[in-house]
Scaffold this active site. Structure first.
Site, short mmCIF file in Angstrom:
data_model
loop_
_atom_site.label_atom_id
_atom_site.label_comp_id
_atom_site.label_asym_id
_atom_site.label_seq_id
_atom_site.Cartn_x
_atom_site.Cartn_y
_atom_site.Cartn_z
N SER A 1 0.82 -1.35 0.10
CA SER A 1 -0.06 0.11 -0.14
C SER A 1 0.97 1.25 -0.01
O SER A 1 0.45 2.44 -0.47
CB SER A 1 -1.01 0.10 1.05
N HIS B 1 -5.44 -3.61 -2.43
CA HIS B 1 -4.91 -2.75 -4.00
C HIS B 1 -4.97 -3.68 -4.89
O HIS B 1 -4.38 -3.19 -5.97
CB HIS B 1 -4.01 -1.93 -3.48
N LYS C 1 -12.32 0.31 -1.77
CA LYS C 1 -11.33 0.89 -2.68
C LYS C 1 -11.84 0.79 -4.19
O LYS C 1 -12.82 1.67 -4.52
CB LYS C 1 -9.72 -0.03 -2.39
C1 LIG Z 1 -3.58 -3.30 2.46
C2 LIG Z 1 -4.70 -2.93 3.19
N1 LIG Z 1 -5.46 -3.69 4.01
C3 LIG Z 1 -6.48 -3.32 4.48
C4 LIG Z 1 -7.00 -2.03 4.63
C5 LIG Z 1 -8.15 -1.63 5.39
O1 LIG Z 1 -9.37 -1.64 4.63
P1 LIG Z 1 -10.32 -0.57 5.04
O2 LIG Z 1 -10.10 0.63 4.68
O3 LIG Z 1 -11.55 -1.05 4.25
O4 LIG Z 1 -10.60 -1.01 6.43
C6 LIG Z 1 -6.22 -1.11 3.82
C7 LIG Z 1 -6.72 0.28 3.71
O5 LIG Z 1 -6.23 1.29 3.44
C8 LIG Z 1 -5.02 -1.50 3.23
O6 LIG Z 1 -4.29 -0.61 2.24
#
Ligand SMILES: Cc1ncc(COP(=O)(O)O)c(C=O)c1O
Length: 401
Positions: free
Chosen positions: A190, A218, A249
């Site tokens: 991320s 992502h 997302k």
């Molecule tokens: C790799 C990853 N996993 C989990 C999440 C958490 O997801 P959510 O924003 O839907 O709670 C994110 C959020 O930015 C993320 O980038």
């Protein structure tokens, strides 16, 4: 309590307040700015100014899609704005079942379960599956929600070097015989935008008898010719045991899911605390998510356009002299060095109506502060060219390139 004492809590609050106030005074605070309007998918109104959006997770430009909006509206008309409570008791709607079936089909698994956020999905699933005496091996650059899930599990928690399969194998060899082991990684990282080496990772998991969990936050809608994610990207089939993803997302809703074998999903449905003790996903969000998966299938041109846009942006920034690390995806780090340089580049970009945000330490290592730009299928090539001009001109002025 006004937090002006000198206990450790008050000291932390005061230290933060000093940093926060200084950032605001110097026009170097860019977080929590409210978007007043979304215009045409790629432009937003912020602080009264229309800007190109380069910080969105709506990778396929599905936010505001008429079919998805309509599905949400119909769900509100039929079910209202909330549920009757937690999923296990009276909170499950037919909409949740439809969504979970859609996800299972999309990810080619027997079943799926949804939660109210991606963050909570990682937290509750990892901490439920793993426990004392078990081993969790996590990529060093994994998302905070994975790290928190691992810590909460009470299992032995080991981090392997980022995307380094030699280090992972070494750590797998150190686990005592008979101990349960889970390897967990982001599909697309991320902060850096690079892709996990799934072929070698999954082979190691098979060889060392480890469960494999991949977070597709992502990569869903982004990787693979039809956006089905990391396995499609590598031409692999069902090598991931626990396929986790978010609905916030590419899928323009909110929530998280795990797709996998029926016994796994049955187990999670009866043991994960975030499912049992927290209210269900609201009807509009469940219906919107369900429709979004269908739109991805019906409109494959979005994935092709995202890939073209991403290629244009990364190649242009590299030609201009920026370091964009190893990204090949819609997350494009634009390395600046110090936090101050990242703030300065952000300020210049935003003053020229390019809405992009910085990531600084401790979220990334000291000296690797960056803009974390994102590209979507909603951008047009001429908009991307303009954003690159703005970033490059500012980058030269600040001395980054
Ligand atoms: C790799 C990853 N996993 C989990 C999440 C958490 O997801 P959510 O924003 O839907 O709670 C994110 C959020 O930015 C993320 O980038």
């Amino acid at each position: 309590m006004d937090f002006d004492g000198d206990d450790s809590v008050a000291r932390r609050v005061q230290a933060f307040a000093a940093r926060f106030t200084e950032g605001k005074l110097n026009d170097l605070y860019f977080y929590n700015q409210a978007v007043a309007e979304i215009r045409g998918g790629s432009r937003v109104l912020v602080n009264g100014r229309e800007m190109g959006m380069y910080a969105s997770y709506s990778y396929l430009g599905l936010l505001g899609h008429p079919r998805i909006n309509e599905a949400a509206r119909k769900a509100v008309d039929k079910f209202g704005t909330g549920t009757n409570g937690v999923r296990t008791l009276a909170g499950t709607l037919t909409l949740h079942e439809e969504l979970e079936e859609t996800i299972a089909q999309f990810k080619e698994t027997e079943a799926a379960i949804t939660y109210t956020s991606g963050y909570v999905t990682n937290l509750t699933v990892i901490s439920t599956l793993m426990g004392r005496g078990d081993y969790v091996l996590s990529d060093k650059l994994n998302h905070a929600s994975i790290v928190d899930g691992c810590l909460m599990s009470g299992a032995e928690f080991r981090r392997f070097k980022h995307n380094d399969m030699i280090d992972l194998e070494h750590r797998l060899q150190q686990i005592p015989d008979g101990a349960a082991r889970l390897v967990v990684a982001d599909a697309v990282f991320s902060m850096d935008g690079d892709v996990i080496d799934l072929p070698r990772l999954s082979a190691l998991c098979r060889q060392y008898n480890a469960y494999l969990m991949i977070d597709e936050a992502h990569s869903l809608g982004v990787l693979g010719p039809t956006g089905h994610g990391i396995e499609e990207y590598y031409g692999l089939h069902n090598v991931v045991d626990i396929k986790m993803g978010t609905l916030s997302k590419t899928i323009p809703s909110v929530g998280g899911y795990v797709a996998g074998a029926q016994p796994l999903i049955d187990y999670l449905r009866h043991t994960t605390r975030a499912y049992i003790f927290s209210a269900a996903l609201p009807p509009a969000q469940a219906a919107a998510a369900n429709e979004a998966f269908k739109v991805i299938v019906d409109e494959p041109w979005r994935i092709a356009k995202l890939n073209r846009n991403t290629g244009l942006f990364i190649a242009g920034l590299r030609r201009a002299g920026f370091d964009t690390l190893l990204t090949t995806t819609a997350i494009v780090p634009v390395l600046c060095g110090s936090d101050e340089r990242a703030y300065a580049l952000t300020r210049e970009a935003q003053h020229h109506d390019v809405f992009v945000l910085p990531v600084v330490s401790p979220a990334v290592p000291d000296g690797q502060a960056r803009l974390r730009a994102t590209i979507t299928a909603a951008h047009e090539p001429q908009e991307i060219e303009h954003a690159m001009d703005v970033i490059s001109t500012a980058g030269r002025q600040i001395g980054i390139i």
